[in-house]
Design a protein around this motif. Structure first.
Motif, PDB file in Angstrom:
ATOM      1  N   THR A 533      51.327  18.530  35.964  1.00 34.55           N
ATOM      2  CA  THR A 533      52.187  18.033  37.043  1.00 34.55           C
ATOM      3  C   THR A 533      53.654  18.382  36.843  1.00 34.55           C
ATOM      4  OG1 THR A 533      52.568  15.880  35.980  1.00 34.55           O
ATOM      5  CG2 THR A 533      50.613  16.088  37.393  1.00 34.55           C
ATOM      6  N   GLU A 534      54.094  18.466  35.590  1.00 33.42           N
ATOM      7  CA  GLU A 534      55.506  18.666  35.301  1.00 33.42           C
ATOM      8  C   GLU A 534      55.855  20.105  34.950  1.00 33.42           C
ATOM      9  OE1 GLU A 534      57.622  15.854  35.785  1.00 33.42           O
ATOM     10  OE2 GLU A 534      55.661  15.451  36.660  1.00 33.42           O
ATOM     11  N   ASN A 535      54.901  20.860  34.478  1.00 34.26           N
ATOM     12  CA  ASN A 535      55.147  22.264  34.160  1.00 34.26           C
ATOM     13  C   ASN A 535      54.773  23.094  35.388  1.00 34.26           C
ATOM     14  OD1 ASN A 535      56.123  24.081  32.264  1.00 34.26           O
ATOM     15  ND2 ASN A 535      54.082  24.631  31.564  1.00 34.26           N
ATOM     16  N   ALA A 536      55.427  22.771  36.507  1.00 33.54           N
ATOM     17  CA  ALA A 536      55.026  23.332  37.790  1.00 33.54           C
ATOM     18  C   ALA A 536      56.225  23.382  38.732  1.00 33.54           C
ATOM     19  CB  ALA A 536      53.907  22.484  38.416  1.00 33.54           C
ATOM     20  N   GLU A 537      56.028  24.026  39.875  1.00 35.91           N
ATOM     21  CA  GLU A 537      57.073  24.093  40.887  1.00 35.91           C
ATOM     22  C   GLU A 537      57.074  22.827  41.735  1.00 35.91           C
ATOM     23  OE1 GLU A 537      56.069  27.597  43.065  1.00 35.91           O
ATOM     24  OE2 GLU A 537      57.188  28.930  41.709  1.00 35.91           O
ATOM     25  N   THR A 538      58.250  22.454  42.211  1.00 36.35           N
ATOM     26  CA  THR A 538      58.350  21.428  43.247  1.00 36.35           C
ATOM     27  C   THR A 538      58.656  22.117  44.572  1.00 36.35           C
ATOM     28  OG1 THR A 538      60.707  21.100  42.787  1.00 36.35           O
ATOM     29  CG2 THR A 538      59.145  19.637  41.672  1.00 36.35           C
ATOM     30  N   HIS A 539      58.321  21.423  45.660  1.00 36.07           N
ATOM     31  CA  HIS A 539      58.434  22.036  46.980  1.00 36.07           C
ATOM     32  C   HIS A 539      59.108  21.100  47.975  1.00 36.07           C
ATOM     33  CE1 HIS A 539      55.175  24.272  44.977  1.00 36.07           C
ATOM     34  NE2 HIS A 539      55.610  25.303  45.684  1.00 36.07           N
ATOM     35  N   GLY A 540      59.532  21.673  49.066  1.00 37.77           N
ATOM     36  CA  GLY A 540      60.117  20.932  50.173  1.00 37.77           C
ATOM     37  C   GLY A 540      59.614  21.491  51.488  1.00 37.77           C
ATOM     38  N   MET A 541      60.119  20.930  52.593  1.00 39.55           N
ATOM     39  CA  MET A 541      59.701  21.355  53.935  1.00 39.55           C
ATOM     40  C   MET A 541      60.915  21.884  54.704  1.00 39.55           C
ATOM     41  SD  MET A 541      57.331  21.813  56.157  1.00 39.55           S
ATOM     42  CE  MET A 541      55.941  20.987  55.342  1.00 39.55           C
ATOM     43  N   GLU A 542      60.894  23.152  54.990  1.00 42.76           N
ATOM     44  CA  GLU A 542      61.936  23.774  55.815  1.00 42.76           C
ATOM     45  C   GLU A 542      61.503  23.712  57.279  1.00 42.76           C
ATOM     46  OE1 GLU A 542      63.750  27.964  55.109  1.00 42.76           O
ATOM     47  OE2 GLU A 542      62.211  28.164  56.679  1.00 42.76           O
ATOM     48  N   ILE A 543      62.294  23.050  58.100  1.00 39.48           N
ATOM     49  CA  ILE A 543      62.029  22.956  59.533  1.00 39.48           C
ATOM     50  C   ILE A 543      63.182  23.639  60.252  1.00 39.48           C
ATOM     51  CG2 ILE A 543      61.639  21.403  61.482  1.00 39.48           C
ATOM     52  CD1 ILE A 543      60.667  19.303  59.525  1.00 39.48           C
ATOM     53  N   THR A 544      62.848  24.610  61.082  1.00 43.39           N
ATOM     54  CA  THR A 544      63.863  25.388  61.789  1.00 43.39           C
ATOM     55  C   THR A 544      63.762  25.128  63.282  1.00 43.39           C
ATOM     56  OG1 THR A 544      63.749  27.105  60.082  1.00 43.39           O
ATOM     57  CG2 THR A 544      64.799  27.704  62.179  1.00 43.39           C
ATOM     58  N   ASN A 548      65.469  26.834  72.143  1.00 43.14           N
ATOM     59  CA  ASN A 548      64.750  26.113  73.199  1.00 43.14           C
ATOM     60  C   ASN A 548      64.254  24.745  72.754  1.00 43.14           C
ATOM     61  OD1 ASN A 548      62.627  26.694  71.507  1.00 43.14           O
ATOM     62  ND2 ASN A 548      61.485  27.962  72.987  1.00 43.14           N
ATOM     63  N   GLY A 549      64.607  24.342  71.531  1.00 44.82           N
ATOM     64  CA  GLY A 549      64.227  23.024  71.036  1.00 44.82           C
ATOM     65  C   GLY A 549      62.916  22.967  70.297  1.00 44.82           C
ATOM     66  N   SER A 550      62.196  24.063  70.206  1.00 46.58           N
ATOM     67  CA  SER A 550      60.933  24.069  69.463  1.00 46.58           C
ATOM     68  C   SER A 550      61.212  24.222  67.973  1.00 46.58           C
ATOM     69  CB  SER A 550      60.039  25.206  69.945  1.00 46.58           C
ATOM     70  OG  SER A 550      60.646  26.462  69.686  1.00 46.58           O
ATOM     71  N   PHE A 551      60.227  23.840  67.155  1.00 46.73           N
ATOM     72  CA  PHE A 551      60.392  23.863  65.710  1.00 46.73           C
ATOM     73  C   PHE A 551      59.352  24.766  65.060  1.00 46.73           C
ATOM     74  CE2 PHE A 551      62.189  19.758  66.961  1.00 46.73           C
ATOM     75  CZ  PHE A 551      63.400  19.765  66.283  1.00 46.73           C
ATOM     76  N   SER A 552      59.745  25.387  63.972  1.00 53.76           N
ATOM     77  CA  SER A 552      58.818  26.101  63.105  1.00 53.76           C
ATOM     78  C   SER A 552      58.913  25.499  61.708  1.00 53.76           C
ATOM     79  CB  SER A 552      59.136  27.599  63.066  1.00 53.76           C
ATOM     80  OG  SER A 552      60.463  27.821  62.607  1.00 53.76           O
ATOM     81  N   TYR A 553      57.853  25.649  60.920  1.00 58.35           N
ATOM     82  CA  TYR A 553      57.740  24.923  59.658  1.00 58.35           C
ATOM     83  C   TYR A 553      57.318  25.861  58.530  1.00 58.35           C
ATOM     84  CZ  TYR A 553      57.555  21.100  63.024  1.00 58.35           C
ATOM     85  OH  TYR A 553      57.837  20.232  64.062  1.00 58.35           O
TER      86      TYR A 553
END
Length: 589
Positions: A533-544, A548-553
C-alpha cells in the motif's frame, strides 16, 4: 457559567499554578527537571494545584492523533489516505518518501511523552498528601495511571519496546541510562496498568462533576483492547526477527491466543452497555465530532479548554480556499487520494468494482448513490457547502474553462486542480470540519465506539472466524452509515464468508469508517501490508470543463511513495542515543 467555561478556568489555573512542572521540564527524555521539595510539597498540599497537574497531563492526549502534528499535517498525509503538498522539508513528506533516519527523526513525541510520564510519576509519589476525600483521590489516581499508560502505549506503537522506568523519578544528579524493554514486557506492564486504572475509574461520566468530561472505565478498557489488537497483529505476532535478538519489535514466538485476548478485551467494552453508535436522525452523520457535550459514541475524548483558540485546527489545514482555507496553500496542506475515494461502496453496500453494484464508472455520475460516508468524509467536485452570503454552493475542483461571474460560479479559480491555491488531488477533506465556516467549540474524539466494534470484529474473526457477532457488528456500522439493507438485510456483506474474506471486509470497513482518525497509517503496518500500500503511487482525479459546460475525467498520478521494512517502526532520535548509551537504536536503522 457553563461547565465548559468552568472547566477551562480550572485548567488554566492549574497550568499557571504548576508552571514549575512545565517550564522547568525540558523537551527530551534525558533532560532532568529541577523542582525543589518545597515547591513539590506546596503543589500536592493544595487540591486545586493537584488537579492542575492532572489537567496538564490531559493537554497532550492527542499528540499522536493531532491532524496538524507536522506542519499542518497528520499521519494521514504520510500514507495512502491523503497526499501532502510536495514539500521535501515536511516530515510527513519525508516519511512517505522513505527519508526518515535517526538524525532527522521527529523529537517531539519522544520528549513530550516521557515528560508526561515524569509528571505522572511525581503525582503518584505525592498522591497521599493531596487534601481530598479518599474516593476523589482514587478517582484522580486512576486518571493519572491511565494517562501514563496512554503515553507509554503511544511510544510503543511508534518505536516498539521502550525504556520502562515504572514509578522511578530521576534526580538532578542521577545518571539516566536505561535500556529498552522487550515488546512483550511493555505489553505486560501496560495491561496491568490499564486494568488498575479501569478498576479505579467510574463506568460513566460523573454527573455534576466539573471533571466529568474525562476518562472512564470504558476508556481504559478500550485502550487496552486496541493495544492487545496491535499486539496480536502480524507485525509483532509472527515470530522473532533475525535482527532483533532482544525482541524489541516482536514477541519471542507467534501465538494465536493473542487474538482471543484482544477479542475478549473489546467485548468487555461492549458488555459495559454504556456506548452506542450515534444515530441522531436530525443531524448528519459524524456530527458527534462537532458537538460540545458527551455523546454515546465517545469513548476517549479530550475536552479542550473553552478559551483555547485552536478550534479551527482541522479546517485551517483542510478547507477549500473558497471556504476559508488559510491563505491558500499556506493553510491547505493535504488532500484525500483517489485510493481512499475508491474505497467507498455504492449505497447498496457493494464495492464499485463489483459488476452488480450499479457503479456507472468514471464520469458525471461517479459520486452518485455512493455510501453516504463519502459525502461526509470528502469534498469532491460538485459537493455542496456554505459559501458565505451565496448560501449553499458547489465546491468546484475542476480545471479548464472556468465561467465568469460571482464567487459561487468561479470558485474553481481558487479550489480547482492545478491552481496555485487549489486541490492537489481533485479532493478536499470534509470529515470533522465545520461546514458553516466559523469556529466552534468541539472535542478531540480520540477513540469512539465504532472503532471498538471494528476491533472486536477483527480480533474475533482472526480467532474464531466470521461468527454471527462479527456480522452483527459490521452491520451495525453499515446500517448507521446509511447503506441500504437489501433483500437479505446484509447491508452489502456477502453471506457465508471465509475467514480470509471477512478479514478483507473488516479491513475495508476500517478504512472507510475510520478515515482521517489516525488508523490507516498504523493499520497497514500492523497488518504488514505496507510494502504493497505504501510502496506505490497515489492518484487523484483530473476533471476538465469545456466551454460548453461538459466535463471530461482522467485519473492522474500524484507521486510514488517509498516504503522499506525499517519503516514499520520509527528510529529513536540520535540525540537520545548519544545521551543514553544503554538505548539501542530501532532495528533497521
Amino acid at each position: 457559567m457553563t461547565l465548559h467555561h468552568l472547566y477551562g478556568k480550572i485548567w488554566m489555573a492549574g497550568v499557571f499554578s504548576i508552571a514549575c512542572f512545565i517550564t522547568a521540564c525540558k523537551k527530551d527524555f534525558l533532560d532532568q527537571k529541577k523542582l525543589s521539595a518545597i515547591d513539590e510539597t506546596a503543589v500536592y498540599q493544595d487540591s486545586t494545584r493537584s488537579l492542575g497537574v492532572i489537567n496538564s497531563l490531559y493537554a497532550n492526549l492527542g499528540i499522536s492523533f493531532n491532524p496538524r502534528r507536522f506542519s499542518n499535517t497528520g499521519l494521514d498525509a504520510a500514507c495512502d489516505e491523503s497526499e501532502p503538498l510536495p514539500d521535501p522539508a515536511s516530515f510527513t513528506y519525508k516519511i512517505s518518501s522513505g527519508g526518515i533516519n535517526p538524525n532527522n527523526a521527529d523529537k517531539g513525541l519522544w520528549g513530550t511523552t516521557f515528560q508526561m510520564v515524569r509528571i505522572a510519576n511525581i503525582f503518584l509519589k505525592n498522591k497521599d498528601s493531596i487534601p481530598v476525600a479518599p474516593e476523589t483521590r482514587d478517582y484522580w489516581t486512576g486518571q493519572v495511571r491511565f494517562l501514563r499508560a496512554w503515553y507509554i502505549f503511544t511510544l510503543l506503537k511508534h518505536y516498539g519496546g521502550i525504556p520502562l522506568i515504572g514509578d522511578k523519578i530521576y534526580g538532578d544528579n542521577d545518571k539516566i541510562d536505561v535500556p529498552r524493554s522487550s515488546y512483550e514486557d511493555c505489553i505486560k506492564y501496560l495491561t496491568a496498568e490499564l486494568d488498575a486504572a479501569a478498576a479505579a475509574l467510574p463506568t460513566s461520566y460523573r454527573s455534576g462533576d466539573v471533571n466529568q468530561l474525562r476518562v472512564t472505565r470504558g476508556s481504559a478498557l478500550a485502550v487496552k483492547a486496541r493495544m492487545l489488537l496491535y499486539a496480536a497483529s502480524p507485525l509483532v505476532n509472527s515470530g522473532p526477527r533475525g535482527d532483533d535478538p532482544e525482541h524489541l519489535l516482536t514477541f519471542p514466538a507467534a501465538d494465536p491466543q493473542r487474538w482471543k485476548l484482544a477479542a475478549d478485551a473489546a467485548k468487555a467494552v461492549i458488555d459495559l452497555g454504556v456506548y452506542s453508535l450515534y444515530t441522531a436522525s436530525s443531524t448528519p452523520l459524524y456530527t458527534f465530532f462537532l458537538q460540545n457535550t458527551p455523546q454515546t459514541e465517545h469513548v476517549l475524548v479530550y475536552w479542550q479548554p473553552w478559551t483555547t483558540a485552536n478550534n479551527f485546527y482541522i479546517e485551517a489545514s483542510a478547507n477549500p480556499t473558497s471556504r476559508g482555507g488559510m491563505n491558500g496553500w499556506a493553510g491547505v496542506k493535504y488532500f484525500p487520494t483517489q485510493e481512499l475515494v475508491d474505497e467507498f461502496d455504492m449505497s447498496n453496500g457493494l464495492r464499485i468494482t463489483d459488476p452488480a453494484s450499479g457503479y456507472p464508472g468514471i464520469g458525471d455520475d461517479m459520486y452518485k448513490n455512493r455510501d453516504p460516508r463519502l459525502t461526509y468524509t470528502v469534498h469532491y467536485n460538485g459537493s455542496i457547502r456554505l459559501l458565505g452570503n451565496f448560501g449553499d454552493q458547489r465546491v468546484n475542483t475542476y480545471t479548464g474553462v472556468i465561467p465568469t461571474g460571482n464567487a459561487a460560479a468561479t470558485s474553481a479559480s481558487l479550489d480547482g486542480i492545478y491552481t496555485s491555491t487549489g486541490t492537489l488531488t481533485g479532493y478536499f477533506r470534509y470529515k470533522m470540519c465545520n461546514g458553516g465556516g466559523g469556529e466552534l467549540y468541539r472535542p478531540w474524539v480520540v477513540m469512539r465506539y465504532a472503532e471498538v466494534l471494528l476491533n472486536a470484529a477483527e480480533a474475533t474473526n482472526e480467532y474464531a472466524g466470521p461468527t454471527a457477532d462479527v456480522y452483527d457488528w459490521l452491520k451495525l456500522i453499515r446500517s448507521r452509515a446509511g447503506i441500504t439493507p437489501g433483500a437479505n438485510n446484509m447491508y452489502g456483506l456477502k453471506q457465508g464468508m471465509t475467514k480470509d474474506e471477512m478479514r478483507e471486509a473488516i479491513r475495508h470497513e476500517r478504512r472507510v469508517e475510520l478515515a482521517f482518525e489516525e488508523h490507516r497509517f498504523w493499520d497497514v503496518r500492523r497488518w504488514k501490508i505496507a510494502p504493497q500500500t505504501e510502496n506505490a503511487e497515489t492518484h487523484g482525479m483530473e476533471i476538465t470543463r469545456a466551454a460548453n459546460g461538459s466535463f471530461s475525467y482522467r485519473v492522474i498520478t500524484i507521486r510514488k511513495h517509498v516504503f522499506t521494512d525499517a519503516m514499520y517502526f520509527w528510529p529513536i532520535p540520535q540525540s537520545e542515543l548519544t545521551k543514553s548509551p544503554a538505548l539501542k537504536q530501532t532495528p533497521g536503522y
